[in-house]
Design an enzyme around this catalytic site. Sequence first.
Site, PDB file in Angstrom:
ATOM      1  N   TYR A   1       0.842  -1.199   0.000  1.00 30.26           N
ATOM      2  CA  TYR A   1       0.000   0.000   0.000  1.00 30.26           C
ATOM      3  C   TYR A   1       0.878   1.251   0.000  1.00 30.26           C
ATOM      4  CZ  TYR A   1      -3.860   2.987   1.784  1.00 30.26           C
ATOM      5  OH  TYR A   1      -4.821   3.944   1.983  1.00 30.26           O
ATOM      6  N   HIS A   2       0.588   2.172  -0.904  1.00 26.74           N
ATOM      7  CA  HIS A   2       1.330   3.431  -1.050  1.00 26.74           C
ATOM      8  C   HIS A   2       2.697   3.249  -1.688  1.00 26.74           C
ATOM      9  CE1 HIS A   2      -1.319   5.546   2.191  1.00 26.74           C
ATOM     10  NE2 HIS A   2      -1.860   5.613   0.989  1.00 26.74           N
TER      11      HIS A   2
ATOM     12  N   HIS B   1      -0.955   4.584  -5.803  1.00 24.81           N
ATOM     13  CA  HIS B   1      -1.957   3.579  -5.438  1.00 24.81           C
ATOM     14  C   HIS B   1      -2.221   2.581  -6.569  1.00 24.81           C
ATOM     15  CE1 HIS B   1      -2.578   6.802  -2.526  1.00 24.81           C
ATOM     16  NE2 HIS B   1      -3.073   5.893  -1.725  1.00 24.81           N
TER      17      HIS B   1
HETATM   18 CU   LIG Z   1      -3.636   6.441   0.197  1.00 22.67          CU
END
Ligand SMILES: [Cu+2]
Length: 699
Positions: free
Chosen positions: A542-543, A641
């Site tokens: 994530y990220h 993302h």
């Molecule tokens: Cu985010």
Amino acid sequence: MLHLSNFGFLTAVTLFQAVHSLNACSGADTVFTGTAGIRYRICPGTDLVGRSTSVIQNVPSTNACAKRCDQSMDCFKAVYDTQTRACHFKGLKNLNWVDNDRFDVIQAEQTNIARCPYTETEYRNGGKIYKICKDTDLRGKSAQVMKGVANLNDCAQRCSTTSTCVQAVFDSALKVCHIKADLMTDTLIWSTDKRFDVIRQDIAAEPAKNGAWSDLIRLPVIPVAAYVVPEYPSSQRLLVFSSWGADSFGGEGGRTQFADYNFNSGTVSARTVSNTHHDMFCPAMSSLQDGRILVQGGADASATSFYDPKTNAFTRGPDMKMARGYQTSVTTSDNRIFTIGGAYSGPRKGKDGEIYDAASDTWKALPGAKVAPMLTVDDEGIWREDNHAWLFAWKNGSVFQAGPSKAMNWYGTTGTGSQVAAGVRDPISASMCGVFVMYEPGKILSAGGSPSYTNSDANARAHITTIDKPNAKPKVERIADMAYPRGFSNAVVLPDGTVIVSGGQRRSMVFTDDGGVMFAELFNPATKSWKTLAPESVPRNYHSVSILLSDGRVFSGGGGLCYVGIIGRSSVNCNKLVDHADGQIFSPPYLFNADGSDAKRPMISALSDTSVKVGGRLTVTMQGPAKGFQYTLIRMGSVTHSVNSDQRRIPLTNVTFGNTRATITLPNDSGVLIPGAYYLFVLNAQGVPSIARTVQIKL
Ligand SMILES: [Cu+2]
Ligand SMILES: *[C@@H]1O[C@H](CO)[C@@H](O)[C@H](O)[C@H]1NC(C)=O
Ligand SMILES: *[C@@H]1O[C@H](CO)[C@@H](O)[C@H](O)[C@H]1NC(C)=O
Ligand SMILES: *[C@@H]1O[C@H](CO)[C@@H](O)[C@H](O)[C@H]1NC(C)=O
């Protein structure tokens, strides 16, 4: 007094303080570097309550205590008592870190690494060779734990006689030898850690087969988002950004932390962008015909900011009609920017489309471009269900939405907008935070993702979706699965049309590295199959981002970012081991000869123009004959993302040859050749790419 707790004394003070235990330094910490380069973090005004293994009296200072700890083979944590001038070496178990003005805490540091930062030694046995990197650890599961192992050499010996042992870790404190789990099935992360020593079987790297990862590139911000700056004749800079905090977020910060990374020279600088009053964390991004990047919404959810590569400056753009975060935007065939979804910020419902027109510099609502048909069904509800649409601009102003929902849709951008159902891509489940890329005109590869955004098993499924006429049903083909299920991974199309998928987790789980897939995979459109490539050193979940560079390599970085709730609050309590303010550059196999040496690249000596119209002509002059090469455009990307709706690859097929010249007639449909900045790559017969020249495609 506190350090006598091993004798059974527990004062009221310690009990009270135990409630306020720290997981990171609550003030500013400093670094003490030991003789072998091992770093110790010194956190003043704090104490490690728990058993001391030994106490040295009359130590003049905290640094002197750190030095004594460094000289000791089995000191990893120490506490200096500023009143009694005693230096306490601490045990490893049952410690409680608390605020206490009287003491300073000294702890050997952990930092993720891709190479051994110290001089390695070799261990040989039975024809096998192992490299030993002292003072480092491989965090992750052990396949076997052997107790009562006297020393590092014994551990190496046990590894060499265990047929499954590729990597082992010796715990010098507990005299334990860990035969580590298989990297194919588990996540192992290498970091500095004075307590451990890593033993690695020396296996030939074979970059021509597996590609090769660079050492870690340390960045001043976590690269949650990234784009390549269009520059002539060739791009050499990547701009990356996080939120108002370089490693933290929370609230609408009104500013954004950037880093400017030159991937040719390796120089990095930090930059705070505050003039647009826009916290650009979790935005949508698209690039226009003139090379400007429009960053939209996110934490400051109505705001938009332009980055202009000509001036290297940011200016505020017009606010969107609707506040959005986690929407996706895409540049259309007529150089407008369509955006849809984004319930993560602003209102939760009804996030139908809107469109930005560069000619009038305004947004217009498209109430007919309905978001409802593209929603997923998420355990967390609507907040997540319209996030990160897989959008592709296509002919005549149309936009195709290929996922992450099971259902696909066509969106029309004229008038008040329209939506037409386009069938089902994947009857099994939605694929939130999967990857999607147009690797040649009309051909979309998608892979991975999970039914819900987080706390949800990822899948390994892959599809090729072929689109032709707007509003017509696409053809969907389920192809071979990836070797690994992946949520939050990233995909990059290479000049030869293969696609690199890297990072991601076996089970999508925001803000963790759990189940991170270390191996990259390469999709080959000719065989519709996958090949496993070299493992990355740091999980990218994530990220995280990945993006193609002008030299045909791939930057992969980021992951994490820490929620601190209040704007400006310190990130000291964040777990820095899962917040990745770094990246690694992958050199794909095509950059190597079979023997591992660098492949010779075709060289472009000139382009006839830096700017060409859709359907226009471009002459490429090569150093040497122009015939026998492949000519390809790849639209420069912007990514966050797992979304890179800017990238697409357009192989050039209408080419005539002179001696050193290739004259190319470009595709004449701006829905295929979306206006904007492109890389022009030339590949030789072996598939080795040139350094790309930048060319602007305009209407
Ligand atoms: Cu985010
Ligand atoms: C392009 O789109 C417009 C508006 O949707 C439509 O009226 C027109 O027929 C389309 N043109 C073609 C060639 O499909
Ligand atoms: C190829 O380019 C020529 C002009 O150089 C053009 O006349 C022709 O239509 C093009 N062919 C295709 C298939 O696009
Ligand atoms: C546009 O390109 C197509 C092939 O992509 C070609 O068939 C057609 O003739 C071209 N049209 C014009 C007007 O050049």
